[in-house]
Design a protein around this motif. Structure first.
Motif, PDB file in Angstrom:
ATOM      1  N   GLY A 137      -2.013  47.342  34.366  1.00  0.00           N
ATOM      2  CA  GLY A 137      -1.984  45.918  34.675  1.00  0.00           C
ATOM      3  C   GLY A 137      -3.287  45.457  35.272  1.00  0.00           C
ATOM      4  O   GLY A 137      -3.525  45.655  36.460  1.00  0.00           O
ATOM      5  N   ALA A 138      -4.147  44.839  34.442  1.00  0.00           N
ATOM      6  CA  ALA A 138      -5.451  44.400  34.926  1.00  0.00           C
ATOM      7  C   ALA A 138      -5.311  43.331  35.998  1.00  0.00           C
ATOM      8  O   ALA A 138      -6.089  43.284  36.954  1.00  0.00           O
ATOM      9  N   GLU A 139      -4.305  42.464  35.864  1.00  0.00           N
ATOM     10  CA  GLU A 139      -4.113  41.397  36.847  1.00  0.00           C
ATOM     11  C   GLU A 139      -3.805  41.984  38.220  1.00  0.00           C
ATOM     12  O   GLU A 139      -4.366  41.548  39.238  1.00  0.00           O
ATOM     13  N   ASP A 140      -2.922  42.974  38.259  1.00  0.00           N
ATOM     14  CA  ASP A 140      -2.610  43.609  39.536  1.00  0.00           C
ATOM     15  C   ASP A 140      -3.819  44.334  40.105  1.00  0.00           C
ATOM     16  O   ASP A 140      -4.034  44.346  41.327  1.00  0.00           O
ATOM     17  N   SER A 141      -4.611  44.958  39.263  1.00  0.00           N
ATOM     18  CA  SER A 141      -5.794  45.669  39.754  1.00  0.00           C
ATOM     19  C   SER A 141      -6.753  44.710  40.441  1.00  0.00           C
ATOM     20  O   SER A 141      -7.310  45.022  41.501  1.00  0.00           O
ATOM     21  N   ALA A 142      -6.929  43.541  39.857  1.00  0.00           N
ATOM     22  CA  ALA A 142      -7.813  42.553  40.475  1.00  0.00           C
ATOM     23  C   ALA A 142      -7.248  42.091  41.813  1.00  0.00           C
ATOM     24  O   ALA A 142      -7.982  41.923  42.800  1.00  0.00           O
ATOM     25  N   SER A 143      -5.937  41.897  41.869  1.00  0.00           N
ATOM     26  CA  SER A 143      -5.298  41.482  43.120  1.00  0.00           C
ATOM     27  C   SER A 143      -5.452  42.553  44.191  1.00  0.00           C
ATOM     28  O   SER A 143      -5.718  42.249  45.365  1.00  0.00           O
ATOM     29  N   LEU A 144      -5.293  43.807  43.796  1.00  0.00           N
ATOM     30  CA  LEU A 144      -5.415  44.899  44.764  1.00  0.00           C
ATOM     31  C   LEU A 144      -6.847  45.018  45.269  1.00  0.00           C
ATOM     32  O   LEU A 144      -7.064  45.328  46.444  1.00  0.00           O
ATOM     33  N   ASP A 145      -7.809  44.786  44.407  1.00  0.00           N
ATOM     34  CA  ASP A 145      -9.203  44.806  44.856  1.00  0.00           C
ATOM     35  C   ASP A 145      -9.453  43.702  45.885  1.00  0.00           C
ATOM     36  O   ASP A 145     -10.143  43.920  46.895  1.00  0.00           O
ATOM     37  N   ARG A 146      -8.904  42.518  45.624  1.00  0.00           N
ATOM     38  CA  ARG A 146      -9.083  41.416  46.579  1.00  0.00           C
ATOM     39  C   ARG A 146      -8.390  41.726  47.902  1.00  0.00           C
ATOM     40  O   ARG A 146      -8.906  41.410  48.983  1.00  0.00           O
ATOM     41  N   LEU A 147      -7.223  42.341  47.827  1.00  0.00           N
ATOM     42  CA  LEU A 147      -6.511  42.706  49.053  1.00  0.00           C
ATOM     43  C   LEU A 147      -7.288  43.750  49.847  1.00  0.00           C
ATOM     44  O   LEU A 147      -7.313  43.707  51.082  1.00  0.00           O
ATOM     45  N   HIS A 148      -7.876  44.704  49.158  1.00  0.00           N
ATOM     46  CA  HIS A 148      -8.668  45.709  49.863  1.00  0.00           C
ATOM     47  C   HIS A 148      -9.790  45.035  50.642  1.00  0.00           C
ATOM     48  O   HIS A 148     -10.047  45.373  51.816  1.00  0.00           O
ATOM     49  N   GLU A 149     -10.451  44.071  50.023  1.00  0.00           N
ATOM     50  CA  GLU A 149     -11.515  43.338  50.706  1.00  0.00           C
ATOM     51  C   GLU A 149     -10.973  42.556  51.889  1.00  0.00           C
ATOM     52  O   GLU A 149     -11.570  42.533  52.972  1.00  0.00           O
TER      53      GLU A 149
END
Length: 380
Positions: free
Chosen positions: A291-303
């Motif tokens: 899920g590319a959408e979730d991966s982007a969300s998780l990257d933003r959350l990590h930040e």
């Protein structure tokens, strides 16, 4: 010399010395009991016994130790100390052999609970639903071994009370938690046999997978509950802001709206501070599914979760201004936008292990969690 080959110390109130053979260290002596200082004095007065930093003593040359043992017996008699030992291997040696068979690199540290009160200090920080916590509460545990792997896992190993050839292994909780006693997510300690290689197989194949599963479930439950609370706060504040009224229809003047904004900030601040370390830990343990959408969300959350700006945007106490600080509003918005991806992935990537079904300890997402004061995280 009074000597007993039992594996459990005698009743409280006595000075005792536990004797155990160690292939590496010779004869190891551990002074314990409510009057453990008497035992410590007896060992200090006995030639050949060297005190070590962990509070134990070692007599290195066992082959020529008869005069030393006779001297120890006399010193023990003079200081009213009871000596006992058995055929069991010294706990420190067993722990080292066990750690050598576990995956990764482990640190082994012997801890002596000389006075029974020191043993009681373990109760609130153990994370266990099995025999270990029961033994710590109701039996005498004179010493144990703390095992850490440098990756967040902290275990404790003790001799099983009443058994000459078995051990108990349990866990401390993840460092983000400070309230572990009677937690329903707690894993159950495991009984280990005297063969360290066999024991390591049990720990690797059974206990550690169960531990990883319960840590994941506990983190997920806490994050779900805190997220649900933040969603409820946001929905309530948005409805009031849009209508200018309470739910009972009472119209609010600007000053009342400002007061409600302050309350929203304060409660949201508490929830965020409580949520953030758990969410960061949960995110660090995950390997996202497709899920590319979730991966982007998780990257933003990590930040977001590791951003100093996000941390500093929460004041220690709300200001008197009616408007929420822009940084605070943005932090909440970013969390609310991407948190569903974290929760979705956490549910989809639960560790597979032998743990039994875990009961929820906190309300599910979408239901209000009770307001409680923020507490500092436990540090050990």
């Amino acid at each position: 010399m009074s000597m007993d080959d039992r594996t459990s110390p005698r009743p409280r109130g006595l000075a005792q010395i536990i004797l155990a053979l160690s292939p590496a260290d010779g004869l190891v002596a551990v002074p314990v009991g409510e009057q453990y200082r008497w035992a410590d004095t007896a060992l200090r007065l006995t030639p050949g016994f060297d005190r070590r930093p962990d509070g134990t003593y070692a007599l290195r040359d066992v082959d020529t130790s008869k005069p030393n043992l006779l001297a120890l017996a006399e010193n023990a008699r003079r200081h009213r100390v009871f000596l006992f030992g058995g055929a069991r291997t010294y706990l420190g040696d067993y722990a080292t052999a066990l750690a050598d068979g576990l995956p990764g690199t482990w640190t082994v540290k012997v801890e002596v609970y000389a006075h029974p009160l020191r043993q009681e200090d373990l109760v609130p920080i153990l994370w266990d639903a099995g025999e270990l916590i029961d033994s710590v509460e109701h039996a005498r545990i004179p010493y144990g071994v703390h095992l850490t792997n440098g990756a967040g896992i902290e275990l404790i190993l003790v001799e099983r009370p009443g058994s000459a050839h078995e051990y108990l292994l349990g866990a401390f909780a993840s460092a983000t938690f400070d309230d572990n006693y009677a937690d329903p997510h707690a894993p159950s300690s495991v009984v280990l046999p005297s063969d360290a290689a066999h024991a390591a197989g049990l720990v690797t194949g059974t206990f550690l997978p169960a531990y990883e599963q319960t840590v994941h479930e506990r983190l997920l439950a806490v994050v779900e509950a805190a997220h649900g609370r933040l969603e409820e706060l946001h929905a309530t504040w948005t409805a009031i802001q849009q209508s200018g009224r309470y739910s009972d229809g009472i119209r609010l003047n600007p000053a009342a709206l400002g007061h409600i904004a302050q309350q929203y900030l304060e409660e949201g601040s508490v929830e965020w501070r409580r949520l953030r370390p758990h969410a960061a830990e949960l995110l660090s343990r995950m390997r996202p599914a497709a899920g590319a959408e979730d991966s982007a969300s998780l990257d933003r959350l990590h930040e977001l979760l590791h951003s100093d700006a996000a941390i500093s945007s929460w004041p220690a106490a709300p200001s008197e201004s009616a408007a929420l600080p822009p940084g605070t509003v943005e932090t909440l918005r970013r969390w609310r936008t991407d948190a569903p991806a974290l929760l979705r992935q956490a549910r989809a990537t639960r560790p597979v292990g032998p743990a039994t079904t875990v009961r929820l300890a906190l309300p599910a997402a979408g239901k209000a969690a009770p307001f409680v004061p923020e507490r500092a995280l436990r540090s050990r």
